[in-house]
Design an enzyme around this catalytic site. Structure first.
Site, PDB file in Angstrom:
ATOM      1  N   SER A 125       0.946  -1.244  -0.066  1.00 31.39           N
ATOM      2  CA  SER A 125       0.022   0.127   0.077  1.00 31.39           C
ATOM      3  C   SER A 125       0.899   1.113  -0.031  1.00 31.39           C
ATOM      4  O   SER A 125       1.929   1.034   0.182  1.00 31.39           O
ATOM      5  CB  SER A 125      -0.848   0.068   1.366  1.00 31.39           C
ATOM      6  OG  SER A 125      -1.456   1.310   1.640  1.00 31.39           O
ATOM      7  N   TYR A 138      -2.227  -0.868  10.606  1.00 30.66           N
ATOM      8  CA  TYR A 138      -2.050  -1.248   9.256  1.00 30.66           C
ATOM      9  C   TYR A 138      -1.013  -0.601   8.594  1.00 30.66           C
ATOM     10  O   TYR A 138      -0.323  -1.450   7.938  1.00 30.66           O
ATOM     11  CB  TYR A 138      -3.551  -0.805   8.368  1.00 30.66           C
ATOM     12  CG  TYR A 138      -3.198  -1.384   7.118  1.00 30.66           C
ATOM     13  CD1 TYR A 138      -3.708  -2.523   6.701  1.00 30.66           C
ATOM     14  CD2 TYR A 138      -3.155  -0.294   5.883  1.00 30.66           C
ATOM     15  CE1 TYR A 138      -3.476  -2.776   5.271  1.00 30.66           C
ATOM     16  CE2 TYR A 138      -2.937  -0.732   4.627  1.00 30.66           C
ATOM     17  CZ  TYR A 138      -3.237  -2.067   4.227  1.00 30.66           C
ATOM     18  OH  TYR A 138      -3.265  -2.287   3.038  1.00 30.66           O
TER      19      TYR A 138
END
Length: 255
Positions: A125, A138
């Site tokens: 990501s 995360y």
């Protein structure tokens, strides 16, 4: 065409990757914790694989046979301020998002190294290179994943194994919108929700990410990092050029 094993293929990005690669003629081995969720995928094999369970990983790899490409996609997130993030939940995310991909990579690497070829593709990501409020746990797992992946690129690259890290920006939840962040009424961090929405920018589709993964696999010399979509490129370039005296994005948040 390549034999590609995909983790977390039951939904979202993983499912889209399986469909894209199968459509391009690759032999696709789709895996998930519940293989019945893979029944409608047009793939060659559907296997049970829980990346947090070594026995499950070992059994799936035995059944899969030769794997040319590993696409590590299985993962999860939690949206909560760090002040109230349960440590057990953060630990669970690290087991799934960081140690899980490492466990499966360790399983396929010996054969790749022995034959002098192979691909490891890690779905990360933009949060593997920067942090956003309310999704810190995360982001931390993705920073750690990218450190492991870059190390593998150095260590295993010597044996002909190529490593790539795919970095989407915000991916749509399926209805064209990003997943929502909710906090309890009166939570002191509630103002950050608005800031996060502003900072997210345009979303990309799962299919866009899947195409980027497939293109990366099919490149003779793939790059180490593959940002997906213009918003991802823009924010990562901004992160590179930002001064280091304060956290990135801190100046953008108006409490």
């Amino acid at each position: 065409m390549s034999s590609v094993l995909i983790t977390g293929a039951s939904r979202g990005i993983g499912r889209a990757i399986a469909i894209e690669l199968a459509g391009r003629g690759h032999r696709v081995i789709a895996t998930a914790r519940r293989p019945e969720t893979l029944a409608d995928l047009p793939v060659d094999q559907r296997l049970r694989l829980d990346v947090t369970d070594q026995d499950s990983v070992d059994a799936a790899l035995r059944e899969a046979g030769e794997v040319d490409v590993l696409v590590s996609n299985a993962g999860a997130t939690v949206r909560v301020p760090l002040e109230s993030a349960p440590p057990d939940e953060v630990e669970r995310l690290f087991r799934l998002n960081t140690l899980g991909p490492l466990r499966v990579a360790q399983g396929v690497l010996p054969a790749m190294r022995a034959r002098g070829s192979g691909r490891l593709v890690f779905v990360s990501s933009i949060q593997g290179r920067l942090v956003l409020p309310l999704v810190g746990p995360y982001g931390a797992t993705k920073w750690a994943l990218e450190a492991l992946a870059e190390t593998l690129a150095i260590e295993a690259g010597h044996f002909g194994v190529k490593v790539s890290i795919v970095q989407p920006g915000v991916v749509s939840s399926g209805d064209g919108r990003p997943a929502k962040v909710t906090l309890p009424d009166g939570d002191p961090y509630t103002p950050l929700i608005g800031a996060l929405e502003i900072l997210r920018g345009a979303v990309v589709t799962r299919e866009t990410v899947a195409a980027a993964v497939a293109d990366t696999i099919e490149q003779a010399e793939p790059p180490l990092r593959v940002p997906v979509g213009a918003p991802a490129w823009e924010v990562l370039e901004a992160r590179k050029s930002a001064p280091e005296d304060k956290p990135f994005l801190m100046r953008e948040i108006d409490w």
